[in-house]
Design a protein around this motif. Structure first.
Motif, mmCIF file in Angstrom:
data_model
loop_
_atom_site.group_PDB
_atom_site.id
_atom_site.type_symbol
_atom_site.label_atom_id
_atom_site.label_comp_id
_atom_site.label_asym_id
_atom_site.label_seq_id
_atom_site.Cartn_x
_atom_site.Cartn_y
_atom_site.Cartn_z
ATOM 1 N N PHE A 1 -4.599 -5.853 -28.052
ATOM 2 C CA PHE A 1 -3.891 -6.890 -27.308
ATOM 3 C C PHE A 1 -2.643 -6.319 -26.658
ATOM 4 O O PHE A 1 -2.030 -5.388 -27.165
ATOM 5 C CB PHE A 1 -3.519 -8.046 -28.248
ATOM 6 N N GLY A 2 -2.294 -6.895 -25.538
ATOM 7 C CA GLY A 2 -1.083 -6.506 -24.823
ATOM 8 C C GLY A 2 -0.526 -7.705 -24.087
ATOM 9 O O GLY A 2 -0.989 -8.832 -24.269
ATOM 10 N N THR A 3 0.452 -7.452 -23.243
ATOM 11 C CA THR A 3 1.100 -8.511 -22.483
ATOM 12 C C THR A 3 0.815 -8.315 -21.005
ATOM 13 O O THR A 3 0.916 -7.204 -20.493
ATOM 14 C CB THR A 3 2.624 -8.489 -22.735
ATOM 15 N N ASP A 4 0.480 -9.393 -20.325
ATOM 16 C CA ASP A 4 0.181 -9.383 -18.897
ATOM 17 C C ASP A 4 1.128 -10.361 -18.211
ATOM 18 O O ASP A 4 1.158 -11.544 -18.555
ATOM 19 C CB ASP A 4 -1.277 -9.800 -18.683
ATOM 20 N N THR A 5 1.900 -9.875 -17.243
ATOM 21 C CA THR A 5 2.832 -10.733 -16.499
ATOM 22 C C THR A 5 2.537 -10.711 -14.998
ATOM 23 O O THR A 5 3.378 -11.096 -14.198
ATOM 24 C CB THR A 5 4.293 -10.282 -16.736
ATOM 25 N N LYS A 6 1.329 -10.274 -14.624
ATOM 26 C CA LYS A 6 1.006 -10.070 -13.206
ATOM 27 C C LYS A 6 1.016 -11.329 -12.348
ATOM 28 O O LYS A 6 1.211 -11.244 -11.153
ATOM 29 C CB LYS A 6 -0.352 -9.386 -13.067
ATOM 30 N N GLY B 1 3.035 -14.015 -12.740
ATOM 31 C CA GLY B 1 4.295 -14.743 -12.751
ATOM 32 C C GLY B 1 4.676 -15.356 -14.082
ATOM 33 O O GLY B 1 5.768 -15.875 -14.232
ATOM 34 N N TYR B 2 3.766 -15.343 -15.055
ATOM 35 C CA TYR B 2 4.113 -15.787 -16.400
ATOM 36 C C TYR B 2 3.373 -14.906 -17.394
ATOM 37 O O TYR B 2 2.431 -14.205 -17.045
ATOM 38 C CB TYR B 2 3.830 -17.276 -16.619
ATOM 39 N N THR B 3 3.807 -14.941 -18.625
ATOM 40 C CA THR B 3 3.269 -14.047 -19.652
ATOM 41 C C THR B 3 1.981 -14.595 -20.245
ATOM 42 O O THR B 3 1.901 -15.761 -20.616
ATOM 43 C CB THR B 3 4.310 -13.844 -20.769
ATOM 44 N N ARG B 4 0.974 -13.719 -20.308
ATOM 45 C CA ARG B 4 -0.290 -14.044 -20.973
ATOM 46 C C ARG B 4 -0.612 -12.930 -21.960
ATOM 47 O O ARG B 4 -0.183 -11.797 -21.775
ATOM 48 C CB ARG B 4 -1.438 -14.146 -19.958
ATOM 49 N N ASP B 5 -1.384 -13.257 -22.989
ATOM 50 C CA ASP B 5 -1.833 -12.257 -23.951
ATOM 51 C C ASP B 5 -3.133 -11.651 -23.429
ATOM 52 O O ASP B 5 -4.156 -12.336 -23.336
ATOM 53 C CB ASP B 5 -2.058 -12.885 -25.325
ATOM 54 N N GLU B 6 -3.062 -10.383 -23.077
ATOM 55 C CA GLU B 6 -4.214 -9.671 -22.524
ATOM 56 C C GLU B 6 -5.025 -9.039 -23.646
ATOM 57 O O GLU B 6 -4.483 -8.611 -24.653
ATOM 58 C CB GLU B 6 -3.739 -8.589 -21.559
#
Length: 159
Positions: free
Chosen positions: A107-112, A114-119
């Motif tokens: 798991f990582g963080t995705d902010t592409k 405009g908001y943060t999602r758990d990738e």
């Protein structure tokens, strides 16, 4: 004069860069290949999703309607990622699961956008799979692992 000060203050605030925006740690994976090798092995759609963190169109994957018992593997490196018993119809247009095979999904963080999602990505090769949300079935984990079908290969139990 107040307007100029307000504009300068606004520019200063929006130009600040926090350490949270920095990615200093490069994650390493068991399966590593060059970009050229990935391009040669994957279809254009697989490469777009798995290696470029793209998203397939909703309702475009045949795996949405896959109801047989089996295991969903990474389309890039064949690591088992999800079990069919954990799959459910979320109505979103992507294969959805309420849990992953522990240890095989990272798991990582995705902010592409405009908001943060758990990738989510394959724990063995780092291929982008999709995202996990907290709006899944409450009677199980409450999670919805929303996964691009093109990132998966389904292997039925009886084969």
């Amino acid at each position: 004069m107040k307007n100029i000060a307000l504009v300068l203050l606004t520019c200063l605030l929006f130009s600040c860069k926090s350490e949270a925006q920095e990615t200093t740690k490069k994650e390493t994976f068991e399966v590593t290949k060059t970009d050229t090798e990935w391009k040669a092995e994957l279809s254009d759609a697989e490469y777009y999703v798995l290696r470029q963190a793209g998203t397939e169109r909703p309702f475009s994957s045949a795996l949405n309607k896959e109801y047989r018992s089996g295991t969903y593997h990474c389309a890039a490196c064949d690591t088992p990622l999800f079990k069919s018993k954990d799959k459910f119809d979320s109505g979103t247009g992507w294969p959805s699961f309420d849990q992953e095979i522990e240890g095989n999904v990272a798991f990582g963080t995705d902010t592409k956008i405009g908001y943060t999602r758990d990738e989510e990505h394959c724990g063995a090769c780092g291929g982008h799979l999709g995202h996990v949300f907290n709006d899944g079935p409450k009677e199980t984990t409450g999670e919805r692992h929303c996964i691009n079908g093109v990132a998966l290969n389904f292997k039925p139990d009886n084969e």
